[in-house]
Design a protein around this motif. Structure first.
Motif, PDB file in Angstrom:
ATOM      1  N   VAL A   1     -11.722  -7.619  13.642  1.00 24.34           N
ATOM      2  CA  VAL A   1     -12.130  -8.212  12.382  1.00 24.34           C
ATOM      3  C   VAL A   1     -13.583  -8.633  12.557  1.00 24.34           C
ATOM      4  CG1 VAL A   1     -11.720 -10.026  10.682  1.00 24.34           C
ATOM      5  CG2 VAL A   1      -9.804  -9.074  11.980  1.00 24.34           C
TER       6      VAL A   1
ATOM      7  N   SER B   1       2.968   2.347  12.220  1.00 16.87           N
ATOM      8  CA  SER B   1       2.182   1.594  11.256  1.00 16.87           C
ATOM      9  C   SER B   1       0.818   1.238  11.830  1.00 16.87           C
ATOM     10  CB  SER B   1       2.931   0.333  10.834  1.00 16.87           C
ATOM     11  OG  SER B   1       2.330  -0.212   9.682  1.00 16.87           O
ATOM     12  N   LEU B   2       0.062   0.478  11.085  1.00 20.95           N
ATOM     13  CA  LEU B   2      -1.297   0.141  11.488  1.00 20.95           C
ATOM     14  C   LEU B   2      -1.326  -1.088  12.382  1.00 20.95           C
ATOM     15  CD1 LEU B   2      -1.568   1.679   8.630  1.00 20.95           C
ATOM     16  CD2 LEU B   2      -3.888   0.769   8.690  1.00 20.95           C
TER      17      LEU B   2
ATOM     18  N   TYR C   1       0.857  -1.177   0.000  1.00 20.10           N
ATOM     19  CA  TYR C   1       0.000   0.000   0.000  1.00 20.10           C
ATOM     20  C   TYR C   1       0.900   1.236   0.000  1.00 20.10           C
ATOM     21  CZ  TYR C   1      -3.626  -3.117   1.920  1.00 20.10           C
ATOM     22  OH  TYR C   1      -4.536  -4.132   2.131  1.00 20.10           O
TER      23      TYR C   1
ATOM     24  N   GLN D   1      -3.814   3.649  14.145  1.00 22.80           N
ATOM     25  CA  GLN D   1      -2.481   4.110  13.744  1.00 22.80           C
ATOM     26  C   GLN D   1      -2.078   5.282  14.627  1.00 22.80           C
ATOM     27  OE1 GLN D   1      -1.948   5.761   9.741  1.00 22.80           O
ATOM     28  NE2 GLN D   1       0.020   4.693   9.597  1.00 22.80           N
TER      29      GLN D   1
ATOM     30  N   ARG E   1     -16.853  -8.699   5.243  1.00 23.69           N
ATOM     31  CA  ARG E   1     -15.762  -8.571   6.206  1.00 23.69           C
ATOM     32  C   ARG E   1     -15.352  -7.119   6.318  1.00 23.69           C
ATOM     33  NH1 ARG E   1     -12.187 -13.970   6.411  1.00 23.69           N
ATOM     34  NH2 ARG E   1     -13.815 -15.410   5.767  1.00 23.69           N
TER      35      ARG E   1
ATOM     36  N   SER F   1      -7.792 -12.028  -0.166  1.00 21.45           N
ATOM     37  CA  SER F   1      -7.715 -10.603   0.159  1.00 21.45           C
ATOM     38  C   SER F   1      -8.603 -10.241   1.333  1.00 21.45           C
ATOM     39  CB  SER F   1      -8.096  -9.776  -1.061  1.00 21.45           C
ATOM     40  OG  SER F   1      -9.447 -10.028  -1.410  1.00 21.45           O
ATOM     41  N   TYR F   2      -9.314 -11.200   1.888  1.00 21.45           N
ATOM     42  CA  TYR F   2     -10.234 -10.903   2.977  1.00 21.45           C
ATOM     43  C   TYR F   2      -9.663 -11.181   4.347  1.00 21.45           C
ATOM     44  CZ  TYR F   2     -14.059 -10.050  -0.204  1.00 21.45           C
ATOM     45  OH  TYR F   2     -14.858  -9.514  -1.160  1.00 21.45           O
TER      46      TYR F   2
ATOM     47  N   GLY G   1      -5.902   7.421   4.073  1.00 26.38           N
ATOM     48  CA  GLY G   1      -5.817   6.013   4.402  1.00 26.38           C
ATOM     49  C   GLY G   1      -4.891   5.289   3.445  1.00 26.38           C
ATOM     50  N   PRO G   2      -4.474   4.093   3.788  1.00 31.26           N
ATOM     51  CA  PRO G   2      -3.644   3.314   2.867  1.00 31.26           C
ATOM     52  C   PRO G   2      -4.361   3.070   1.543  1.00 31.26           C
ATOM     53  CG  PRO G   2      -3.609   2.358   5.070  1.00 31.26           C
ATOM     54  CD  PRO G   2      -4.678   3.406   5.069  1.00 31.26           C
TER      55      PRO G   2
ATOM     56  N   GLY H   1     -13.396  -5.447   2.965  1.00 36.32           N
ATOM     57  CA  GLY H   1     -12.802  -6.440   2.096  1.00 36.32           C
ATOM     58  C   GLY H   1     -11.284  -6.407   2.153  1.00 36.32           C
ATOM     59  N   ALA H   2     -10.736  -5.914   3.223  1.00 41.76           N
ATOM     60  CA  ALA H   2      -9.306  -5.869   3.531  1.00 41.76           C
ATOM     61  C   ALA H   2      -8.527  -4.838   2.717  1.00 41.76           C
ATOM     62  CB  ALA H   2      -8.640  -7.233   3.368  1.00 41.76           C
ATOM     63  N   LEU H   3      -8.863  -4.623   1.458  1.00 38.97           N
ATOM     64  CA  LEU H   3      -8.024  -3.792   0.610  1.00 38.97           C
ATOM     65  C   LEU H   3      -8.464  -2.343   0.527  1.00 38.97           C
ATOM     66  CD1 LEU H   3      -7.559  -6.204  -2.430  1.00 38.97           C
ATOM     67  CD2 LEU H   3      -6.149  -6.011  -0.361  1.00 38.97           C
TER      68      LEU H   3
ATOM     69  N   PHE I   1       0.798  -5.324   9.497  1.00 41.31           N
ATOM     70  CA  PHE I   1       1.527  -4.289   8.768  1.00 41.31           C
ATOM     71  C   PHE I   1       2.950  -4.104   9.281  1.00 41.31           C
ATOM     72  CE2 PHE I   1      -1.339  -2.109   5.863  1.00 41.31           C
ATOM     73  CZ  PHE I   1      -2.553  -2.676   6.211  1.00 41.31           C
ATOM     74  N   GLY I   2       3.829  -3.763   8.357  1.00 42.22           N
ATOM     75  CA  GLY I   2       5.179  -3.350   8.710  1.00 42.22           C
ATOM     76  C   GLY I   2       5.215  -1.871   9.049  1.00 42.22           C
TER      77      GLY I   2
ATOM     78  N   GLN J   1      -4.584  -8.549   8.121  1.00 39.58           N
ATOM     79  CA  GLN J   1      -3.234  -8.238   7.690  1.00 39.58           C
ATOM     80  C   GLN J   1      -2.414  -7.675   8.840  1.00 39.58           C
ATOM     81  OE1 GLN J   1      -3.410  -5.874   3.977  1.00 39.58           O
ATOM     82  NE2 GLN J   1      -5.477  -6.673   3.793  1.00 39.58           N
TER      83      GLN J   1
ATOM     84  N   PHE K   1      -9.565   1.017   2.223  1.00 38.34           N
ATOM     85  CA  PHE K   1      -9.528   1.750   3.486  1.00 38.34           C
ATOM     86  C   PHE K   1     -10.288   3.063   3.390  1.00 38.34           C
ATOM     87  CE2 PHE K   1      -6.421  -0.294   6.343  1.00 38.34           C
ATOM     88  CZ  PHE K   1      -5.972  -1.297   5.510  1.00 38.34           C
ATOM     89  N   GLY K   2     -10.873   3.449   4.526  1.00 37.56           N
ATOM     90  CA  GLY K   2     -11.403   4.794   4.637  1.00 37.56           C
ATOM     91  C   GLY K   2     -10.268   5.781   4.855  1.00 37.56           C
ATOM     92  N   LYS K   3     -10.614   7.059   4.916  1.00 43.19           N
ATOM     93  CA  LYS K   3      -9.608   8.105   5.083  1.00 43.19           C
ATOM     94  C   LYS K   3      -9.124   8.212   6.515  1.00 43.19           C
ATOM     95  CE  LYS K   3     -10.753  11.077   1.209  1.00 43.19           C
ATOM     96  NZ  LYS K   3     -11.046  12.455   0.763  1.00 43.19           N
TER      97      LYS K   3
ATOM     98  N   TYR L   1      -8.570  -0.622  12.257  1.00 44.41           N
ATOM     99  CA  TYR L   1      -7.167  -0.500  12.598  1.00 44.41           C
ATOM    100  C   TYR L   1      -6.946   0.799  13.368  1.00 44.41           C
ATOM    101  CZ  TYR L   1      -6.157  -4.042   9.006  1.00 44.41           C
ATOM    102  OH  TYR L   1      -6.111  -5.192   8.261  1.00 44.41           O
TER     103      TYR L   1
ATOM    104  N   PHE M   1      -8.861   3.615  11.335  1.00 41.06           N
ATOM    105  CA  PHE M   1      -9.267   3.324   9.967  1.00 41.06           C
ATOM    106  C   PHE M   1     -10.187   2.118   9.941  1.00 41.06           C
ATOM    107  CE2 PHE M   1      -6.454   6.069   7.608  1.00 41.06           C
ATOM    108  CZ  PHE M   1      -5.349   6.226   8.412  1.00 41.06           C
TER     109      PHE M   1
ATOM    110  N   TYR N   1     -12.730  -4.483   8.766  1.00 38.19           N
ATOM    111  CA  TYR N   1     -11.606  -4.430   9.697  1.00 38.19           C
ATOM    112  C   TYR N   1     -11.487  -3.026  10.268  1.00 38.19           C
ATOM    113  CZ  TYR N   1     -10.375  -8.571   6.965  1.00 38.19           C
ATOM    114  OH  TYR N   1     -10.402  -9.788   6.327  1.00 38.19           O
TER     115      TYR N   1
ATOM    116  N   SER O   1      -3.959  -3.889  13.996  1.00 36.92           N
ATOM    117  CA  SER O   1      -5.295  -4.447  13.856  1.00 36.92           C
ATOM    118  C   SER O   1      -6.032  -4.401  15.197  1.00 36.92           C
ATOM    119  CB  SER O   1      -5.196  -5.889  13.369  1.00 36.92           C
ATOM    120  OG  SER O   1      -6.482  -6.465  13.260  1.00 36.92           O
TER     121      SER O   1
END
Lengths: 115, 106
Positions: free
Chosen positions: B48, B42-43, A35, B37, B31, A100-101, A42-43, B92-94, A106-107, A104, B96-98, B35, B88, B33, B45
C-alpha cells in the motif's frame, strides 16, 4: 483469524435464472466490496458498502444486479435473469475502515457460470 | 473516468534477472495498491503506497509511487520461480489495472 469467505465457491445456472452469492467479511470490518473478474482481466468494481448502506454502487452494470448488507456484516449479491455475459468470478473484499481508499482483504471468490 | 494501465501485460523472464512492471493512471490519486494473484486463487495484498515518493520493499519486490507522474513501479530483483503470478495495481482501491502475468523460467 478467519478471512473473508464466500459461498458457494462455484455456481452453475441457466440463462434467465436468479442467483444469490454470499460474502462473510472479516469480523469487525465495516467496509465491504463486490467485484467481478472475467478471465484475463482485473477485478471490476461493482458496489461498496459502509456498514449497512451502499456507499457507492456506480459499478453495478444494470438493474438486474442488486446487493444487500442488512446487518452490516454478511452481504448478498443478487443477480436476476442471468445472462451468459454474467459468467465471471465474483470477488468480495472487506476492510476495517470506512473509505474506499483502504487496504482490502479478498475472499476466494464465487465462480458463476451461466449456461 | 479513472483509467489504470499496466505494462507489460505478459512477462516471461529468467531466474536471476531484474525487471520492472509499470502502472500508469489518468487522474490524481494519493493511494496505490499492488496485489498478487496466483492461478485460481484470490488476490493477496502486497503493498500500500500512501504518498508521493513512497517506496516499499518486501523480499525481491520493491514498489514505488510518483503521484506527479501518476506512475507506480513494481521492481523485481533476481527473480525466482515462486514469483510467477499475476500482479495487479489498483488506484484509489477500486480501480484495477488489467494485470501483468509474470512467468519466471529456469
Amino acid at each position: 483469524g478467519a478471512g473473508v469467505s464466500q459461498t458457494p465457491s462455484n455456481k452453475v445456472t441457466e440463462k434467465g435464472k436468479y442467483v444469490e452469492l454470499r460474502c462473510d467479511p472479516i469480523s469487525g470490518h465495516t467496509a465491504l466490496y463486490w467485484y467481478r473478474q472475467s478471465l484475463g482481466q482485473g477485478p471490476e468494481f461493482l458496489i461498496y458498502f459502509q456498514g449497512t448502506g451502499a456507499a457507492d454502487d456506480s459499478g453495478l452494470p444494470n438493474d438486474r444486479f442488486f446487493a444487500v448488507r442488512p446487518e452490516g456484516s454478511v452481504s448478498t449479491l443478487k443477480i436476476q435473469r442471468t445472462e451468459r455475459g454474467d459468467s465471471a468470478v465474483y470477488l468480495c473484499a472487506s476492510s476495517p475502515y470506512g473509505s474506499s481508499y483502504n487496504e482490502q482483504f479478498f475472499g476466494p471468490g464465487t465462480r458463476l457460470t451461466v449456461l | 473516468e479513472l483509467k489504470v494501465e499496466q505494462n507489460p501485460l505478459f512477462l516471461s523472464m529468467q531466474e536471476g534477472k531484474n525487471y520492472t512492471i509499470y502502472c500508469n493512471y489518468s487522474t490524481t490519486s494519493d493511494r496505490l495498491y499492488w496485489y498478487r494473484q496466483d492461478p485460481g486463487k484470490s488476490l493477496e495484498s502486497l503493498f500500500v503506497l500512501l504518498s508521493n515518493g513512497a517506496v516499499k520493499q518486501e523480499g525481491r519486490l520493491m514498489a514505488s509511487l510518483d503521484t506527479k507522474a501518476r506512475l507506480s513501479t513494481l521492481h523485481i530483483t533476481a527473480a525466482v520461480h515462486d514469483l510467477s503470478a499475476t500482479y495487479f495495481c489498483a488506484v484509489g482501491a477500486l480501480n484495477f489495472g488489467k494485470g501483468t502475468s509474470l512467468l519466471v523460467t529456469p
